[in-house]
Design an enzyme around this catalytic site. Structure first.
Site, PDB file in Angstrom:
ATOM      1  N   SER A  82     -58.870 -33.066-108.971  1.00  0.00           N
ATOM      2  CA  SER A  82     -59.674 -34.043-108.613  1.00  0.00           C
ATOM      3  C   SER A  82     -59.917 -34.031-107.701  1.00  0.00           C
ATOM      4  O   SER A  82     -60.899 -33.472-107.244  1.00  0.00           O
ATOM      5  CB  SER A  82     -59.279 -35.982-108.695  1.00  0.00           C
ATOM      6  N   HIS A  83     -60.136 -35.110-106.445  1.00  0.00           N
ATOM      7  CA  HIS A  83     -60.263 -34.960-105.089  1.00  0.00           C
ATOM      8  C   HIS A  83     -60.092 -34.343-104.139  1.00  0.00           C
ATOM      9  O   HIS A  83     -60.848 -33.966-103.473  1.00  0.00           O
ATOM     10  CB  HIS A  83     -61.003 -36.198-104.770  1.00  0.00           C
ATOM     11  N   ASP A 131     -66.917 -35.927-108.057  1.00  0.00           N
ATOM     12  CA  ASP A 131     -66.018 -35.612-107.477  1.00  0.00           C
ATOM     13  C   ASP A 131     -65.410 -34.198-108.317  1.00  0.00           C
ATOM     14  O   ASP A 131     -66.111 -34.072-109.465  1.00  0.00           O
ATOM     15  CB  ASP A 131     -64.959 -36.701-107.719  1.00  0.00           C
ATOM     16  N   ASP A 152     -63.728 -33.839-110.649  1.00  0.00           N
ATOM     17  CA  ASP A 152     -63.403 -33.539-112.009  1.00  0.00           C
ATOM     18  C   ASP A 152     -64.555 -34.785-112.920  1.00  0.00           C
ATOM     19  O   ASP A 152     -64.392 -35.194-113.811  1.00  0.00           O
ATOM     20  CB  ASP A 152     -62.274 -34.336-112.097  1.00  0.00           C
ATOM     21  N   ASP A 180     -65.069 -37.850-111.887  1.00  0.00           N
ATOM     22  CA  ASP A 180     -64.818 -39.739-112.950  1.00  0.00           C
ATOM     23  C   ASP A 180     -64.986 -40.633-111.636  1.00  0.00           C
ATOM     24  O   ASP A 180     -65.099 -41.522-112.335  1.00  0.00           O
ATOM     25  CB  ASP A 180     -63.770 -39.823-113.083  1.00  0.00           C
ATOM     26  N   ARG A 181     -65.084 -40.186-110.864  1.00  0.00           N
ATOM     27  CA  ARG A 181     -65.564 -40.757-109.098  1.00  0.00           C
ATOM     28  C   ARG A 181     -67.295 -40.815-109.348  1.00  0.00           C
ATOM     29  O   ARG A 181     -67.774 -40.101-109.485  1.00  0.00           O
ATOM     30  CB  ARG A 181     -64.852 -40.560-108.048  1.00  0.00           C
ATOM     31  N   LYS A 217     -62.315 -43.761-115.589  1.00  0.00           N
ATOM     32  CA  LYS A 217     -63.424 -43.798-114.718  1.00  0.00           C
ATOM     33  C   LYS A 217     -63.970 -42.194-115.118  1.00  0.00           C
ATOM     34  O   LYS A 217     -64.108 -41.593-115.473  1.00  0.00           O
ATOM     35  CB  LYS A 217     -63.048 -43.940-113.453  1.00  0.00           C
TER      36      LYS A 217
HETATM   37  C1  VG1 Z   1     -56.470 -41.864-105.652  1.00  0.00           C
HETATM   38  C2  VG1 Z   1     -56.942 -42.848-105.036  1.00  0.00           C
HETATM   39  C3  VG1 Z   1     -57.266 -44.313-106.418  1.00  0.00           C
HETATM   40  C4  VG1 Z   1     -57.052 -43.193-107.970  1.00  0.00           C
HETATM   41  C5  VG1 Z   1     -56.764 -41.613-108.235  1.00  0.00           C
HETATM   42  C6  VG1 Z   1     -56.762 -40.740-108.369  1.00  0.00           C
HETATM   43  O1  VG1 Z   1     -54.903 -42.072-105.681  1.00  0.00           O
HETATM   44  O2  VG1 Z   1     -56.553 -44.303-104.739  1.00  0.00           O
HETATM   45  O3  VG1 Z   1     -57.230 -45.225-106.874  1.00  0.00           O
HETATM   46  O4  VG1 Z   1     -56.954 -43.878-108.604  1.00  0.00           O
HETATM   47  O5  VG1 Z   1     -57.172 -41.128-106.406  1.00  0.00           O
HETATM   48  O6  VG1 Z   1     -58.698 -40.959-108.260  1.00  0.00           O
HETATM   49  P1  VG1 Z   1     -53.823 -42.210-104.588  1.00  0.00           P
HETATM   50  O7  VG1 Z   1     -52.489 -42.737-105.217  1.00  0.00           O
HETATM   51  O8  VG1 Z   1     -54.210 -41.215-103.677  1.00  0.00           O
HETATM   52  O9  VG1 Z   1     -54.266 -43.406-103.378  1.00  0.00           O
HETATM   53  V1  VG1 Z   1     -59.042 -38.860-109.336  1.00  0.00           V
HETATM   54  O10 VG1 Z   1     -60.895 -39.111-108.592  1.00  0.00           O
HETATM   55  O11 VG1 Z   1     -58.413 -38.314-108.012  1.00  0.00           O
HETATM   56  O12 VG1 Z   1     -58.221 -38.784-110.765  1.00  0.00           O
HETATM   57 CO    CO Z   2     -61.531 -37.441-109.329  1.00  0.00          CO
END
Ligand code: VG1
Ligand code: CO
Length: 543
Positions: A113-114, A277, A279, A281-282, A376
Site C-alpha cells: 500500500s502506502h 496511494d 495500491d 485504495d486511498r 476502500k
Molecule cells: C493504516 C491506516 C488504516 C488503514 C491501513 C491500511 O493502518 O491507519 O486506517 O486501514 O493503514 O491501509 P495502521 O495500522 O498503520 O494505522 V492501506 O491503504 O495500507 O491498505
Molecule cells: Co492502500
C-alpha cells in the site's frame, strides 16, 4: 510438469497486521518465506480444488517474481483458474471488483500500500475472501496458525508464463486468464456515476490534477479521467507506475504528496486536486488552497451521495473507523441513519456491508468506499466528488464551508511518530492504559475528561469481539484524543496520535487546524510523555 513438495520450516514473524503481511523485500526474498505464507493461505482457506482465484498487485518491486511463484503454487495446489491482471497488475479495489464480478473464491493481492517500494523497502501480500473484502480474522488467524507449523509447500516445476498479453494460457492443469486490469472496474464506475455530467464539467473548463504517485492508479486514472471523461491530457501526473514509485512513499499526505499540495496552494491552482496511494485504495481531495480532511470528506460524501445515480435512493447507514472524526456521525444523526464505529482496518466494514447495514464507510487515513466493492476505493472517491461538483456547481471550498455551517466543524489531525523504538512505544501504551481508570473527571488545559478506555469492538453481525484497538479519551467539550500503534509499519513502531475538537461557531471555522487543536496537542504529550519517551521533538508526519 511435475509438482514438487519442498521441505520448509516455520518462519517467525508471519503475523498479518492491519492489512495483510507486510515486510521488507529482503525478508520476502529469503528462501521459502513467500512460499510458506502462500501455502498457508491455500491450506488456511481450504478447498482450493476447483476454485477460481484473482491475483494481482500494485506493481512494486518483487511483484513480477511473486506473481510467478504464486501461479506455480496455485497450479500445484489444485486451483482450477487464476484470473490475473495484465503484467500482474491490479489495484486493490479493482481486485475486489473482479472477485465479486466473477464470483471467485477469493483473491491474492500483492501490495504494501502506502509503504515505499524497491529492493530495500516493503512488500506485502493479503488474501481477500469471496465477498471481495480483506479476509476476516477467522481466516487470518487460521493462516497465521499454519505458519507456525508448516513443514512443506507445493510448487509446480515450470517456466514463467508471459503475462503481457491478454488471453488465456494453461499452467499444469490450471487455466490462467490474463485480463485488462481496468475494464471491469471502469464498467462498475460507469454504473455508479453520471459520466455524461462529469464529462460536461470538464468540457466547461473544470480543472483537476490527479497525482497517481507513480503507483497503480496511473493506468486507471488515465483511462477513466482522461480517455473516458475527457479531462485534458496532463490531468494525471506521475502516471507511470514505477517499481520504486520514483523513490517516494506512495502515501497521499502533505509530506509525500508535496508536489500536489504545492500545486493546489499556488496562484494558478486548478479547481480540484486528488491523489491515491500505492495500491489505489486511498484518496485525498484538495480544493483550490484547501485540503479536505479525509474525515470531512467522508461526511461530505455521506451528505451528498444521493446526487450520484448509484446512490440516488440514499444510504442504508454509514460506518467509520474509531479514530476517524465524528463529522460523519453528525450527518447520520441529521438524516436519521445508523452510524457504526469499527476498529481500524477495512476488514471490519465487511460484515456491515454484506448485511446491508451500511452503504458508505471511511477511515481518517484517506480511505473512503461503499458497498460497490469490499475495499476502500481511491478513484471511486474522486469520481464521487466530481459527480457532486458537477451537480452542485460550487467550488470545493464553498461546499466545505456550507457543510461546516450546517453541521459544525470537527477540527481533526493525526500526528505520526514513525520508526520509534518498539519497547518504548509499547511501554508508553501500557502506562497510558494503566492510567485510564484515573482520568475521568480530571481537567487538563481546560478540557475535562468524560471517559477514557481502550476501544473494544463487538461485531454487530457475527458477535466477534476485537479488543485493544486504541486508547480513546473523550472530553466534555466534544474534543477527543486517541492513541494507537500502527499495524502496517515494517520498522520499529509507529505511534499515531489522533486529535479532534468540535467547533460549532462559524466565526472560528477558518482557524488553522493545528492552532485549533493546540490544547489537545498539549494534553496528548502531557498524558503520554511522547517527547520524553520517544526522544522526538515533533511528529514525522502531520496529516
Ligand atoms: C493504516 C491506516 C488504516 C488503514 C491501513 C491500511 O493502518 O491507519 O486506517 O486501514 O493503514 O491501509 P495502521 O495500522 O498503520 O494505522 V492501506 O491503504 O495500507 O491498505
Ligand atoms: Co492502500
Amino acid at each position: 510438469m511435475t509438482i514438487r513438495e519442498i521441505a520448509t520450516t516455520p518462519f517467525p514473524g508471519q503475523k498479518p497486521g492491519t492489512s495483510g503481511l507486510r515486510k521488507k523485500v529482503r525478508q520476502f526474498k529469503e528462501p521459502h518465506y513467500l512460499e510458506n505464507f502462500v501455502q498457508c493461505i491455500f491450506d488456511g482457506v481450504g478447498d482450493m480444488e476447483g476454485a477460481t482465484l484473482v491475483l494481482g498487485g500494485d506493481g512494486r518491486y518483487y511483484n513480477r517474481e511473486a506473481v510467478q511463484i504464486i501461479l506455480k503454487m496455485a497450479a500445484a495446489n489444485g486451483v482450477t483458474k487464476m484470473v490475473v491482471g495484465q503484467n500482474g497488475i491490479l489495484s486493490t479495489p479493482a481486485a475486489s471488483c473482479l472477485i465479486r464480478k466473477l464470483e471467485a473464491k477469493g483473491g491474492i493481492i500483492l501490495s504494501a500500500s502506502h509503504n515505499p517500494g524497491g529492493p530495500n523497502y516493503d512488500f506485502g501480500i493479503k488474501y481477500n475472501a469471496d465477498n471481495g473484502g480483506p479476509a476476516p480474522e477467522t481466516i487470518t488467524d487460521a493462516i497465521y496458525a499454519l505458519t507456525q507449523k508448516i513443514s512443506q509447500y507445493r510448487i509446480l516445476d515450470a517456466t514463467d508464463i508471459d503475462l503481457s498479453e491478454i488471453g488465456e494460457v494453461s499452467l499444469g492443469g490450471m487455466r490462467v486468464e490474463i485480463v485488462d486490469p481496468v475494464r471491469e472496474y471502469r464498467r462498475l464506475m460507469k454504473e455508479l456515476f453520471d459520466f455524461k455530467k462529469i464529462k460536461k464539467l470538464f468540457k466547461d473548463g473544470f480543472r483537476l490534477r490527479f497525482d497517481a504517485m507513480h503507483a497503480v492508479t496511473g493506468p486507471y486514472s488515465t483511462d477513466i479521467l482522461e480517455r473516458k471523461l475527457g479531462a485534458p491530457k496532463g490531468t494525471v501526473i506521475n502516471a507511470e507506475p514505477l517499481e520504486d514509485f520514483g523513490g517516494h512513499h506512495p502515501d497521499p499526505n502533505p509530506v509525500h504528496a508535496r508536489e500536489l499540495f504545492d500545486i493546489m496552494f499556488s496562484d494558478d491552482a486548478p479547481d480540484m486536486g486528488a491523489a491515491s496511494d500505492g495500491d489505489g485504495d486511498r484518496n485525498i481531495i484538495l480544493g483550490r488552497g484547501m485540503y479536505v480532511a479525509p474525515s470531512d470528506s467522508l461526511a461530505v460524501l455521506a451528505a451528498n451521495a444521493h446526487l450520484a445515480p448509484g446512490y440516488k435512493d440514499g444510504l442504508a447507514g454509514v460506518a467509520r473507523s474509531m479514530p476517524t472524526s465524528g463529522a460523519v456521525d453528525r450527518v447520520a444523526a441529521e438524516v436519521g441513519m445508523p452510524c457504526f464505529e469499527t476498529p481500524t482496518g477495512w476488514k471490519y466494514f465487511g460484515n456491515l456491508l454484506d448485511a446491508g447495514k451500511v452503504s458508505l464507510c471511511g477511515e481518517e487515513s484517506a480511505g473512503t468506499g461503499s458497498d460497490h466493492v469490499r475495499e476502500k476505493d481511491g478513484l471511486w472517491a474522486v469520481l464521487m466528488w466530481l459527480n457532486i461538483l458537477a451537480e452542485r456547481q460550487e467550488s470545493i471550498a464553498e461546499i466545505m464551508r456550507a457543510h461546516w455551517r450546517t453541521y459544525g466543524r470537527n477540527f481533526y489531525s493525526r500526528h505520526d511518530y514513525e520508526a520509534v523504538d518498539s519497547d518504548a512505544a509499547n511501554k508508553l501504551m501500557d502506562d497510558l492504559r494503566a492510567k485510564l481508570p484515573t482520568l475521568t473527571g480530571q481537567t487538563f488545559e481546560g478540557e475535562t475528561v468524560t471517559s477514557a478506555d481502550d476501544f473494544s469492538y463487538t461485531d454487530p453481525v457475527d458477535g466477534s469481539v476485537t479488543s485493544k484497538q486504541g486508547i480513546r479519551i473523550q472530553f466534555e467539550s466534544g474534543a477527543r484524543l486517541v492513541y494507537r500503534l500502527s499495524g502496517t509499519g515494517t520498522e520499529g513502531a509507529t505511534l499515531r496520535v489522533y486529535l479532534e475538537r468540535y467547533e460549532a461557531n462559524p466565526a472560528n471555522h477558518e482557524l488553522e487546524t493545528q492552532v485549533a487543536l493546540q490544547s489537545i496537542i498539549t494534553i496528548a504529550d502531557q498524558l503520554a510523555e511522547i517527547g520524553k519517551r520517544t526522544g522526538r521533538v515533533e511528529p514525522d508526519v502531520i496529516s
